[in-house]
Write a protein that holds these residues in place. Sequence first.
Motif, PDB file in Angstrom:
ATOM      1  N   LEU A 448       0.782  -1.234  -0.033  1.00  0.00           N
ATOM      2  CA  LEU A 448       0.156  -0.088  -0.038  1.00  0.00           C
ATOM      3  C   LEU A 448       0.765   1.204   0.027  1.00  0.00           C
ATOM      4  N   ARG A 449       0.664   2.234  -1.079  1.00  0.00           N
ATOM      5  CA  ARG A 449       1.403   3.437  -0.872  1.00  0.00           C
ATOM      6  C   ARG A 449       0.286   4.530  -1.274  1.00  0.00           C
ATOM      7  N   GLY A 450       0.677   5.650  -0.306  1.00  0.00           N
ATOM      8  CA  GLY A 450      -0.148   6.794  -0.360  1.00  0.00           C
ATOM      9  C   GLY A 450       0.525   8.071  -0.952  1.00  0.00           C
ATOM     10  N   GLY A 451      -0.088   9.012  -1.030  1.00  0.00           N
ATOM     11  CA  GLY A 451       0.761  10.069  -1.760  1.00  0.00           C
ATOM     12  C   GLY A 451      -0.216  11.261  -1.947  1.00  0.00           C
ATOM     13  N   GLU A 452       0.495  12.302  -2.588  1.00  0.00           N
ATOM     14  CA  GLU A 452      -0.296  13.580  -3.047  1.00  0.00           C
ATOM     15  C   GLU A 452       0.339  13.959  -4.264  1.00  0.00           C
ATOM     16  N   THR A 453      -0.312  14.148  -5.301  1.00  0.00           N
ATOM     17  CA  THR A 453       0.303  14.774  -6.505  1.00  0.00           C
ATOM     18  C   THR A 453      -0.493  15.853  -7.231  1.00  0.00           C
ATOM     19  N   HIS A 454      -0.090  17.022  -7.345  1.00  0.00           N
ATOM     20  CA  HIS A 454      -0.998  18.379  -7.627  1.00  0.00           C
ATOM     21  C   HIS A 454      -2.174  18.283  -6.759  1.00  0.00           C
ATOM     22  N   ARG A 455      -2.104  18.329  -5.477  1.00  0.00           N
ATOM     23  CA  ARG A 455      -3.030  18.293  -4.475  1.00  0.00           C
ATOM     24  C   ARG A 455      -4.072  17.602  -4.621  1.00  0.00           C
ATOM     25  N   MET A 456      -3.946  16.233  -5.068  1.00  0.00           N
ATOM     26  CA  MET A 456      -4.731  15.192  -5.233  1.00  0.00           C
ATOM     27  C   MET A 456      -4.171  13.957  -4.534  1.00  0.00           C
ATOM     28  N   ARG A 457      -4.992  13.687  -3.360  1.00  0.00           N
ATOM     29  CA  ARG A 457      -4.274  12.585  -2.717  1.00  0.00           C
ATOM     30  C   ARG A 457      -4.920  10.996  -3.392  1.00  0.00           C
ATOM     31  N   TRP A 458      -3.961  10.108  -3.515  1.00  0.00           N
ATOM     32  CA  TRP A 458      -4.223   8.774  -3.730  1.00  0.00           C
ATOM     33  C   TRP A 458      -3.711   7.725  -3.107  1.00  0.00           C
ATOM     34  N   LEU A 459      -4.183   6.528  -3.425  1.00  0.00           N
ATOM     35  CA  LEU A 459      -3.750   5.485  -2.945  1.00  0.00           C
ATOM     36  C   LEU A 459      -3.374   4.329  -4.185  1.00  0.00           C
ATOM     37  N   VAL A 460      -2.307   3.633  -3.993  1.00  0.00           N
ATOM     38  CA  VAL A 460      -2.036   2.369  -4.882  1.00  0.00           C
ATOM     39  C   VAL A 460      -1.926   1.298  -3.960  1.00  0.00           C
ATOM     40  N   LEU A 461      -2.769   0.240  -4.303  1.00  0.00           N
ATOM     41  CA  LEU A 461      -2.813  -0.858  -3.411  1.00  0.00           C
ATOM     42  C   LEU A 461      -2.532  -2.123  -4.529  1.00  0.00           C
ATOM     43  N   ARG A 462      -1.718  -2.880  -4.247  1.00  0.00           N
ATOM     44  CA  ARG A 462      -1.064  -3.958  -4.884  1.00  0.00           C
ATOM     45  C   ARG A 462      -1.128  -5.196  -4.014  1.00  0.00           C
ATOM     46  N   VAL A 463      -1.745  -6.285  -4.641  1.00  0.00           N
ATOM     47  CA  VAL A 463      -1.909  -7.721  -3.986  1.00  0.00           C
ATOM     48  C   VAL A 463      -1.309  -8.650  -4.907  1.00  0.00           C
ATOM     49  N   GLU A 464      -0.345  -9.488  -4.511  1.00  0.00           N
ATOM     50  CA  GLU A 464       0.270 -10.431  -5.304  1.00  0.00           C
ATOM     51  C   GLU A 464       0.369 -11.670  -4.793  1.00  0.00           C
ATOM     52  N   GLY A 465      -0.101 -12.664  -5.174  1.00  0.00           N
ATOM     53  CA  GLY A 465      -0.214 -14.055  -4.779  1.00  0.00           C
ATOM     54  C   GLY A 465       0.982 -15.044  -5.509  1.00  0.00           C
ATOM     55  N   ALA A 466       1.936 -15.567  -4.944  1.00  0.00           N
ATOM     56  CA  ALA A 466       2.734 -16.415  -5.392  1.00  0.00           C
ATOM     57  C   ALA A 466       2.381 -17.861  -5.484  1.00  0.00           C
ATOM     58  N   MET A 467       2.238 -18.463  -6.538  1.00  0.00           N
ATOM     59  CA  MET A 467       1.943 -19.970  -6.964  1.00  0.00           C
ATOM     60  C   MET A 467       3.073 -20.881  -6.540  1.00  0.00           C
ATOM     61  N   VAL A 523      -4.546  -1.744  -7.801  1.00  0.00           N
ATOM     62  CA  VAL A 523      -5.785  -0.846  -7.757  1.00  0.00           C
ATOM     63  C   VAL A 523      -5.126   0.591  -7.424  1.00  0.00           C
ATOM     64  N   LEU A 524      -5.683   1.651  -8.301  1.00  0.00           N
ATOM     65  CA  LEU A 524      -5.298   2.974  -7.983  1.00  0.00           C
ATOM     66  C   LEU A 524      -6.708   3.785  -7.586  1.00  0.00           C
ATOM     67  N   LEU A 525      -6.588   4.478  -6.365  1.00  0.00           N
ATOM     68  CA  LEU A 525      -8.040   4.897  -5.895  1.00  0.00           C
ATOM     69  C   LEU A 525      -7.447   6.567  -5.414  1.00  0.00           C
ATOM     70  N   HIS A 526      -8.431   7.567  -5.960  1.00  0.00           N
ATOM     71  CA  HIS A 526      -8.184   8.991  -5.594  1.00  0.00           C
ATOM     72  C   HIS A 526      -9.127   9.362  -4.462  1.00  0.00           C
ATOM     73  N   ASP A 527      -8.553  10.345  -3.724  1.00  0.00           N
ATOM     74  CA  ASP A 527      -9.216  10.876  -2.687  1.00  0.00           C
ATOM     75  C   ASP A 527     -10.692  11.404  -3.043  1.00  0.00           C
ATOM     76  N   ALA A 528     -11.622  11.138  -2.319  1.00  0.00           N
ATOM     77  CA  ALA A 528     -13.028  11.958  -2.600  1.00  0.00           C
ATOM     78  C   ALA A 528     -12.837  13.438  -2.364  1.00  0.00           C
ATOM     79  N   ARG A 529     -13.337  14.137  -3.453  1.00  0.00           N
ATOM     80  CA  ARG A 529     -13.024  15.482  -3.222  1.00  0.00           C
ATOM     81  C   ARG A 529     -14.420  16.346  -3.218  1.00  0.00           C
ATOM     82  N   LYS A 530     -14.120  17.529  -2.960  1.00  0.00           N
ATOM     83  CA  LYS A 530     -15.554  18.419  -2.794  1.00  0.00           C
ATOM     84  C   LYS A 530     -16.022  18.663  -4.052  1.00  0.00           C
ATOM     85  N   ALA A 531     -17.226  19.192  -4.319  1.00  0.00           N
ATOM     86  CA  ALA A 531     -17.907  19.417  -5.485  1.00  0.00           C
ATOM     87  C   ALA A 531     -17.039  20.415  -6.521  1.00  0.00           C
ATOM     88  N   SER A 532     -16.490  21.374  -5.996  1.00  0.00           N
ATOM     89  CA  SER A 532     -15.790  22.259  -6.814  1.00  0.00           C
ATOM     90  C   SER A 532     -14.516  22.025  -7.465  1.00  0.00           C
TER      91      SER A 532
END
Length: 544
Positions: A448-467, A523-532
């Motif tokens: 899980l990695r979180g950050g902020e780019t151009h005043r937009m917060r985001w999360l990147v989640l990666r789940v990997e299963g080894a066989m 998965v890439l998720l962006h933070d919920a922003r206000k209407a404006s």
Amino acid sequence: MEKGSWRIEGLKQIAVALGFVLAYEAAHPLSPPQFGLGSALRLLWLLFLPYRYWPALLVGEFVPNFLAVYPCLDQFGALWVVFRANPPLAFMMPIVWFCRARLALFPSRRLINVKTLLICVIACSLVLTVYGSVAMVLAHMQPDTLPLTPVVAVCYFIGIYFAMLAIVPWPLIARFELRAGRWHDKFLRALRSRLLLEGVAVLLPVTVLLAFSSYRSSTSYAQYMLMAMFLPVTWLSLRHGWRGAALGSTFTLVCAACVLPSEMLQANVLVVQTEVFLALTITALFVVGARITEQVQLGRYGNDDRLLARQSYQQGEQRLRQTAHALDITAGRLHLSISRLLRQMHRFHPHIENEIYYQQAMAAHLEVQQLAESLHPAAWRERGLPAALQESIGRVLDEAGISYRCEITGRGFTRMHPALLAAAYRVACEAVVHVSGRLACSSVRLTLRGGETHRMRWLVLRVEGAMDDAKVARAIHNVVDRRSLATKLGASGMDRHRLREQVRIFDGELHYCCRPERVRLTVLLHDARKASTDDAASMRLWVH
């Protein structure tokens, strides 16, 4: 080892420089003034290569450029030679760097910011036009040279702009498509697509017919024929979005370049008007097509729909949190009540075996606790999302005999919207259940990695299963615990399609990679922003 790495890096730099020289020399004979293919090639190299290879590109262009202009020393003078020896790449690099680093040209590994791409193309075309104009002014100091006029400057700019618009989008699309899956499957799917069928069967014949009619008609009618070329591009853009605009613009601009005068001295006001009209309409169609594609990618959700979905999601998570907390309290009270009841029974009936009743009471207590844990983990309520990902998921996988590793990096988790954090946990649970569904799955790694780019917060989640097929026997031994993974994690066993729809509520993207040795879901998720902010983000024009 360090010397070996430096040697390998040096060989890579030399290979980049030689590769650019060969590519540019091959494209130079195919670069007439009305279609600057060499300029489009420069922009592609700057967009694709990491910054550490840019000095090699400069060297790769400086050497042949200097060898080409030095023989003209007596004809155009030393000042012209000194100026023309500077590689045009050097003037394009600051623009491309600013667009890539500051304007989010590539917001993610599978997205293109069309608005920034157009800004980059226009700015690079202007810089190269100024570069060529200055060179013409310096050459005009000598007798018998071509004078710089506004018509010549505009034609020079349009020629570069046409080539960049026609060539640059396709390598970018190909790169992102290859990242999304196997190239063979993607190539076959592209050949069977309606975009290619309609482009070849409808747009190409109409465009060629208009170009031929323009070539055979008088000057006034030829102008109208060339201007009418944007009509089939409009039709294809409205049907297929920005890729339709890219395909249509490539056919149209190449046909237009074949009809337009190849000599700048033959250009007149009518030619300039036609070129400017095509440039403006094709640019507008890129924007319209990107807007259509963005709406399709967002699942046709409006801003109000997404905001309502996020609010409903948060309210649902809040109810689950309250229910889990109430169940925890109920489990504790149940344990105390049964313990008191057993003590009272032992007082009146000392010969009764209380051990069996006590074990049953503890089993009921554990079942209620597990139910509360599956609804909303206690670690999440007490210590936040990182604790839930590390402890709650880790404990369930350990009971199923699957090794687990969790890595959390980045910043800004405390400032992110609760609905986004809840979505990240639920998506993580669904992804863990999905990748561990095979008996050969021996380990799961969550990042899980979180950050902020151009005043937009985001999360990147990666789940990997080894066989690992060698551990299937152990998995069969723990098959009961494996089957209860979804129940213990509170997952509903979503397929990739349903999971992608849930991710899109948060303006996200889902990437799935399945190979014999591993299964990976990102998965890439962006933070919920206000209407404006949401309204402003609606014109991002991020496509793939």
